[in-house]
Design an enzyme around this catalytic site. Structure first.
Site, mmCIF file in Angstrom:
data_model
loop_
_atom_site.group_PDB
_atom_site.id
_atom_site.type_symbol
_atom_site.label_atom_id
_atom_site.label_comp_id
_atom_site.label_asym_id
_atom_site.label_seq_id
_atom_site.Cartn_x
_atom_site.Cartn_y
_atom_site.Cartn_z
ATOM 1 C CG ASP A 194 39.507 40.538 39.300
ATOM 2 O OD1 ASP A 194 40.562 40.271 39.886
ATOM 3 O OD2 ASP A 194 39.096 39.915 38.302
ATOM 4 C CD GLU A 201 41.559 37.492 47.152
ATOM 5 O OE1 GLU A 201 42.328 37.080 46.272
ATOM 6 O OE2 GLU A 201 41.779 38.538 47.792
#
Ligand code: TRH
Length: 379
Positions: free
Chosen positions: A22, A274
């Site tokens: 994040d 990610e």
């Protein structure tokens, strides 16, 4: 809708759920928007200490500070005011407090509200990117922005000079990287592998396969979840160990820019989540991805969708080797017997990985697409 200001302010909101992704993704986008698009960017993050792992020069105790021209604000200590922003990016559906949303709705020209979603190669992303999702009860427009692997999506974040810096990372630069880590650069006969994975990856199985392999491997493991399994395999907490044809080096958790160099310096990178996944693609080297596990099994669909796109131009034998190994790695099932085929596929895979990075670069870059998206909405 937000006015087209001469010096627009973009607020990016980041809640750290767990891990580093994040913070890693939000920081990357914030830096890109400021550095490459000259925007005034504020990154509101509820746990700045996570960002400090990626950017050791950050002061984790400061409630607000400048970092590379971006204002980094501790969201757990300072309350944002929507009146001072032209664009707000709600990263990964992190949610806003009710009073913030009500304040937005009360403005004569509310900021443009963009929900930035997680990355997926699934085909529905291509048609959902950019769709409106008005607030259910307030007169507030809101837009979904999906990163992705097709021209119709929001693309992937990449610094303008990333691929040229990667291409300039020659043998001398690689030797320098190893030297700074207290090592001698391995020669071409040694398969150099980096390992960043979740704790449920079949690490012991991989290590057995590498140790038994008839060719040598150097495995570089930054600090993280798999280190206990590596230490247990070698029976030592030393940061250097050998078994059979496998040598392992435990590294500290690297600053984000140095992590890129690690990816460039290796022949094969195990990545996860990610951001490391995206950076490994830009590295143009073979990669094994372990998606972030989701209870409903969505991660498996994401993996299959990615493998389908990624291997579309691979030779059939390479497709089978990469797909089978990656599926097992992600599911936490044995990989030992799948390793020889993966290693054998290496040459063709390496050529395709480089081609894949170029193909992705041609699809458009995410920060530029964000800027264009906003420009089209405020016209
Ligand atoms: O840490 P992650 O598992 O993050 C995950 C994913 O983003 C996932 O989608 C999300 O839901 C979850 O977090 C909450 O993996 P990711 O995304 O690769 O982020 C790791 C970051 O750490 C990335 O920016 C690269 C960076 N990194 C370093 O800077 N140095 C290192 O040594 C290593 C290993 C990673």
């Amino acid at each position: 809708m937000a006015p087209a200001a001469s010096n627009p302010v973009w607020d990016i909101f980041c809640k750290v759920v767990d891990n580093f992704g994040d913070a890693g993704v939000c920081w990357r986008i914030a830096a890109l928007l400021h550095q490459e698009h000259s925007l005034a960017v504020r990154l509101w993050i509820d746990r700045p200490q996570i960002l400090k792992a990626l950017r050791p020069d950050l002061d984790a105790d400061a409630s607000r500070q400048q970092l590379d021209g971006v204002e980094v604000i501790d969201w757990s200590r300072i309350k944002p005011d929507p009146a001072s922003a032209n664009v707000v990016i709600e990263a990964f559906g992190c949610g806003f407090p009710d009073d913030y949303v009500t304040a937005m709705a009360g403005l004569p020209l509310p900021p443009l509200w963009i929900v930035l979603d997680y990355l997926s190669a699934e085909s529905w992303v291509d048609t959902h990117h950019g769709l409106a999702s008005p607030h259910p009860s307030l007169a507030l427009p809101r837009w979904y922005f999906y990163p992705g692997f097709a021209a119709a999506t929001g693309g992937l974040p990449r610094e303008r000079d990333l691929l040229s810096r990667r291409d300039a990372f020659d043998a001398q630069a690689r030797a320098g990287f190893f030297h700074e880590s207290g090592m001698t650069a391995p020669d071409a006969a040694v398969l150099t592998v980096s390992l960043f994975a979740y704790a449920d990856a079949p690490v012991t199985d991989l290590l057995s396969a590498l140790a038994e392999d008839s060719s040598p491997t150097l495995l570089l493991v930054p600090a993280g979840a798999v280190v206990p399994a590596v230490q247990a395999f070698f029976g030592t907490t030393a940061d250097q160990a050998r078994r059979g044809n496998l040598e392992v080096r435990l590294l500290p958790f690297l600053p984000q820019s140095r992590y890129d160099q690690l990816l460039w310096a290796c022949d094969l990178n195990f990545v996860r989540g990610e951001d490391s996944f995206v950076r490994a693609q830009w590295a143009g080297k073979p990669l094994v991805w372990q998606p972030y596990r989701q209870d409903d099994g969505v991660h498996q669909r994401k993996l299959e969708a990615f493998i389908q796109r990624y291997t579309a131009e691979f030779e059939p034998a390479t497709v089978v080797a990469v797909a089978a190994f990656t599926a097992a790695w992600s599911a936490g099932t044995p990989v030992r017997d799948l390793w020889p085929a993966l290693r054998a596929a290496r040459g063709e895979w390496a050529r395709n990985a480089l081609g894949w990075s170029r193909k992705l670069a041609d699809l458009g870059e995410m920060s530029a697409k964000l800027v264009e998206f906003v420009r089209n909405k405020v016209k």
